[in-house]
Structure formats: structure tokens, C-alpha cells
Design an enzyme around this catalytic site. Structure first.
Site, PDB file in Angstrom:
ATOM      1  N   CYS A  95      -8.251  11.783  -9.287  1.00 50.16           N
ATOM      2  CA  CYS A  95      -8.402  10.748  -8.721  1.00 50.16           C
ATOM      3  C   CYS A  95      -8.102   9.859 -10.675  1.00 50.16           C
ATOM      4  O   CYS A  95      -9.257   9.794 -10.982  1.00 50.16           O
ATOM      5  CB  CYS A  95      -9.875  10.368  -8.536  1.00 50.16           C
ATOM      6  SG  CYS A  95     -10.635  11.600  -7.022  1.00 50.16           S
ATOM      7  N   CYS A 454       8.008   8.362  -0.804  1.00 50.30           N
ATOM      8  CA  CYS A 454       6.292   8.741  -2.505  1.00 50.30           C
ATOM      9  C   CYS A 454       6.287   8.325  -3.866  1.00 50.30           C
ATOM     10  O   CYS A 454       5.125   8.615  -4.930  1.00 50.30           O
ATOM     11  CB  CYS A 454       5.048  10.020  -1.983  1.00 50.30           C
ATOM     12  SG  CYS A 454       6.450  11.115  -1.943  1.00 50.30           S
TER      13      CYS A 454
END
Length: 496
Positions: A95, A454
Site C-alpha cells: 500500500c 496497467c
């Protein structure tokens, strides 16, 4: 007035050394969401720091002209800073943006896509849209969205079994069985497996039940879990270092029996299987599977379509955003019902079958054999007969198609226009499209190319390559598939 030469000379003699501490002002973002600062011309990258902040850092790596630093404290905080939900967010490599509020994180991604396309692609974006996480009761809730997880398993420094995620740029496992990004059923499944394995290790005093990647010994390597959000199906796969899963020890059989019995705690339909991976490799999954409860696949739905998903098959990890992504690709394709569509890097046929509802014919190409088997089965499940699928490298398959067309033309027969594309859709991996594939697409001359990416950098590179074949970027849309991370999906429309 400043002297450029003296400033350049000053930058050359700046000495920034490892383990030195500094108080610096963060000026901007890097491509990976890290903060960027300069010390007399020397560039420092600081993970976890936000533009506008004054921070205290320690240098962890010092190159000649740039270095990396670890954030020690925030002296003056950005209004975009928030407290990470996950207690291991700073240590885990997953994250990158948990310390930033959601609106700021989405704005960073939009700017990153724009900067890459304009700087690398050499073009301006006429229209750049953004679709992000929806608000619920006035608040963003960008958590527990991932439908797939790969938890490495190992022993911590005290010799206790742990599962979690690798720290950034290392293979140190950060223990975490309750990831804030993973579907909550996935977290519960991992806890069921690890509780069972820990009990077995303690009961049998056998640490060889846990894999050691340095010595390439031990049994359990990874816990691989998938969840089908729409159907509720759950798939648990134990990746093991075992050459014969048909003849395993009693203690391992007991582990499997306990997991099967406890799987009912998770509700819904649960499948459990073993995957054999005896190679000394970083690749998670081996080739061979053995079902020990139900199936070696799950089924999920996108819109009105049902998809069979094998463990190794690509499937978008954010089920909440996937339909929005495919609807945008469908919008850009602008199908009237008469078009032939080539879907390259088609995976299990998700985009192919989604587009087939509006196209005359869809041809999907994918290099993974199991994915093509899934794609054909998915077409059958959904009663779709205007989609066909081929296994191989997209650039090679297209080249063969073009050669066949040349042969037909030379023989004086009518060109088989059914096989030639009006629209090409590409959804490549992070490395982007092979240069041969770009050339083959250019030769096929579709009127529209829908590029799903992506990685903004390789997307921009390929947009520049397509310009050489007369294609212009018309519009693009950022789809925030990967909440709380720097990663982003982009859909682009290019046409002649």
C-alpha cells in the site's frame, strides 16, 4: 542573477552520505508515489512523504546524483495526510498511498497518467476522464476490495510460522493475516489455514511443515486465495513443496482434513486444493493441482455473464470496478453490431465476451493455454457463439492471419473480411505490447484501437509507436482499480 555553471558545480560537490539525517521540504511526487526533495541539487526520494511537507529523514542509499531516504518524522504535515488503517502499511510493500486521503491519491494517478502520455508519448490528451471509488453515505470506503491474494508462508526470527506479504524490495515476510485491501473472507480463510498449520507445527514439533526459500526445504510455501464476489464462491489453494501429493504423511493429511472441516465456517461454497511447486523459483504457482474439496476453479459474474476462473488465469482484482472498466472499453469501441473485434491478451475471455454482445464477431488471442480453455468454456457457459479463441503469442497469431490473407488475395479469392478487424482491443501486461504486435496491428489497419493498460509508461510508449501507423490518441479514462496503491488502470481510444 544566479550563475548556472556555479550551481551545477555546487551540485557536483554536495556530499550526501548514507545514514545522514536531514530536515527537508518535499517538493513533488515521484512516479511511485514517493516524495521528492533536493539538497543543493542532489535528489532524494522519500517513501511516505507528501508534497508541501517538512520532514526529517535518514539517508538509506546514496548514489552519485540521487539517493533514497527513510521518513523519520513529519514536522509540517500536508492537509492530504491521513493515518494509515493498516498497522503494517509502512513496512509492507503493498500500500503505497495509505497515508494519503483518497481524493489526493486519485489526483496523483490522473496526473501520473497525463505526465507519462505527454512526456513519453509526446502527445496531449484531448480528454482525460477519471472513474474512482464511489462514496457510500458521503464517505469513500476503498478497503477490502481485492478478490485475489498470495500470502507467502515462512518462519519468523523466533521460529514461529507466519504468513503475510513481502516488505518492499525484499523477501522478508511482514506478518499480516488481516490485510485491509483483501476481501474479508480471504483474510478469514488465511487465518483458518495458518491456525491449523501453527497447531500442527506445535503439536508435532515439526518446523519442516513450513517452507524455507533459502534452503529450498519444507512443505507449505504460499496460501493462494480467490473470492468470487458475485457468486460468493471461495477458492483456497495450498502451494506446497511436495513431489507426490497423492502420498503424503499423516500429519499433512491431518492438516488438510482440519482445513476442509473448518472451511464450512467461511460460508458460501468453498473449494480447497493443493498446488505442487517443487521448483527453486519466485513463481508462486506450479503446474499441477489436486482438488481435495470441490473444484480447482471458481465462477463469478460480470454484468450478465458468468466466468470460470482457474487459479493461474488473469482476472481483474477489483470486482467493484471491473464492470466500469469494461463498460468504458465498450463505449470506446463504439460497436454497432456489424464489427469484427480482435481482443489481444484476452485472458479468460472477459473483455471478449463482454464485447461479443455488441459485435458481429470477436477473436480472442492469449498465450496462456489454460486461459484459452477457460475462455472457450466461458463462451459455452454463456451461450455465445460469435467468439473464437486462439492460443499463442498475439504478435505471432496476427502475423499468421496476415500471411493467410495475403495468400487468399494472391490466389484471386475474395478477402475473408470476417477475420479482419474493425476494432482491436489490447490489454497487455505491465511490459506493454511487443513491438512486432504494434506493427501487426498497424498492418491490419483497424479503424479503432482500444488500449487497456496497467502501466502508464509502457502505454505512453506504445501510443507513440502507434502514431507511426497513423493512429491518434482521441481520449483516455483513468480507472482506479487499485485503491490505496500507486497502480492504475487506463483505457485509451486511438483512431486514424
Amino acid at each position: 542573477m544566479s550563475n548556472p555553471e556555479s550551481e551545477t558545480e555546487r551540485a557536483r560537490i554536495v556530499e550526501v552520505k548514507k545514514n545522514q539525517e536531514y530536515e527537508i521540504k518535499i517538493e513533488s511526487f515521484g512516479n511511485s508515489g514517493e516524495g521528492i526533495s533536493h539538497i543543493d541539487g542532489y535528489t532524494l526520494f522519500v517513501s511516505g512523504a507528501l508534497p508541501g511537507e517538512k520532514v526529517k529523514v535518514v539517508v538509506t542509499k546514496a548514489k552519485k546524483n540521487y539517493g533514497y531516504a527513510r521518513l523519520l518524522s513529519v514536522i509540517e504535515s500536508s492537509p492530504d495526510r491521513v493515518e494509515p488503517v493498516c498497522p503494517v502499511a509502512k513496512r509492507c510493500g503493498g500500500c503505497d498511498l495509505q497515508h494519503m486521503n483518497y481524493e489526493a491519491g486519485l489526483a496523483f494517478k490522473v496526473k501520473h497518467v497525463r505526465d507519462c502520455i505527454e512526456r513519453i508519448g509526446g502527445v496531449e490528451i484531448p480528454l482525460l476522464e477519471a472513474i474512482g471509488c464511489e462514496k457510500k453515505d458521503g464517505e469513500y470506503n476503498p478497503w477490502h476490495y481485492r478478490n485475489k491474494a498470495q500470502f507467502p508462508v515462512g518462519l519468523d526470527r523466533s521460529g514461529k510460522p507466519v504468513a503475510g506479504f513481502y516488505a518492499s524490495r525484499s523477501h522478508e515476510i511482514i506478518p499480516c493475516e488481516n490485510c485491509a485491501l483483501q476481501d474479508e473472507k480471504i483474510n478469514r480463510a488465511v487465518s483458518v489455514v495458518m491456525d491449523t498449520v501453527r497447531d500442527a507445527v506445535e503439536k508435532n514439533n515439526d518446523k519442516k511443515l513450513i517452507y524455507d526459500e533459502i534452503t529450498h526445504t519444507g512443505w507449505l510455501r504460499h496460501i493462494y486465495v480467490r473470492r468470487a464476489v458475485k457468486t460468493g464462491q471461495l477458492f483456497i489453494c495450498l502451494v506446497v513443496n511436495d513431489k507426490n501429493v497423492n502420498k503424503i504423511s499423516k500429519e499433512k493429511q491431518d492438516i488438510l482434513k482440519t482445513i476442509i472441516n473448518r472451511a464450512d465456517e467461511l460460508g458460501d461454497e468453498v473449494s480447497v486444493c493443493i498446488n505442487q511447486n517443487t521448483e527453486k523459483t519466485n513463481v508462486v504457482l506450479g503446474r499441477d493441482y489436486k482438488a481435495i474439496k470441490n473444484n480447482t476453479y471458481i465462477e463469478d459474474r460480470i454484468g450478465d455473464l458468468t466466468f470460470c476462473i482457474a487459479p493461474e488465469s488473469f482476472y481483474q482484482v477489483n470486482s467493484f470496478m471491473t464492470e466500469k472498466l469494461y463498460n468504458k472499453a465498450l463505449e470506446y469501441a463504439a460497436l454497432s453490431g456489424d464489427e469484427v473485434v480482435w481482443d489481444l491478451y484476452c485472458g479468460i475471455g472477459t473483455i471478449s465476451l463482454f464485447l461479443s454482445q455488441k459485435a458481429r464477431k470477436v477473436v480472442g488471442v492469449e498465450i496462456v493455454e489454460q486461459a484459452i480453455k477457460n475462455a472457450k468454456e466461458n463462451a459455452r457457459i454463456n451461450g455465445i457463439d460469435n467468439a473464437s479463441f486462439y492460443c499463442g503469442a498475439a504478435e505471432d497469431i496476427i502475423s499468421e492471419v496476415m500471411k493467410d490473407q495475403d495468400k487468399k488475395s494472391a490466389a484471386g479469392s475474395d478477402l475473408d473480411v470476417v477475420d479482419m478487424p474493425d476494432v482491436v482491443v489490447v490489454d497487455p501486461p505491465r511490459k506493454g505490447c511487443d513491438e512486432k504486435l504494434i506493427a501487426a496491428i498497424g498492418e491490419a489497419s483497424p479503424s479503432r484501437i482500444v488500449y487497456v493498460s496497467c502501466d502508464p509508461a509502457t502505454l505512453a510508449r506504445d501510443i507513440a509507436r502507434l502514431r507511426e501507423y497513423g493512429y491518434t490518441l482521441k481520449k483516455a479514462c483513468v480507472i482506479d482499480q487499485f485503491w490505496q496503491t500507486r497502480h492504475v488502470e487506463t483505457v485509451c481510444l486511438c483512431s486514424t
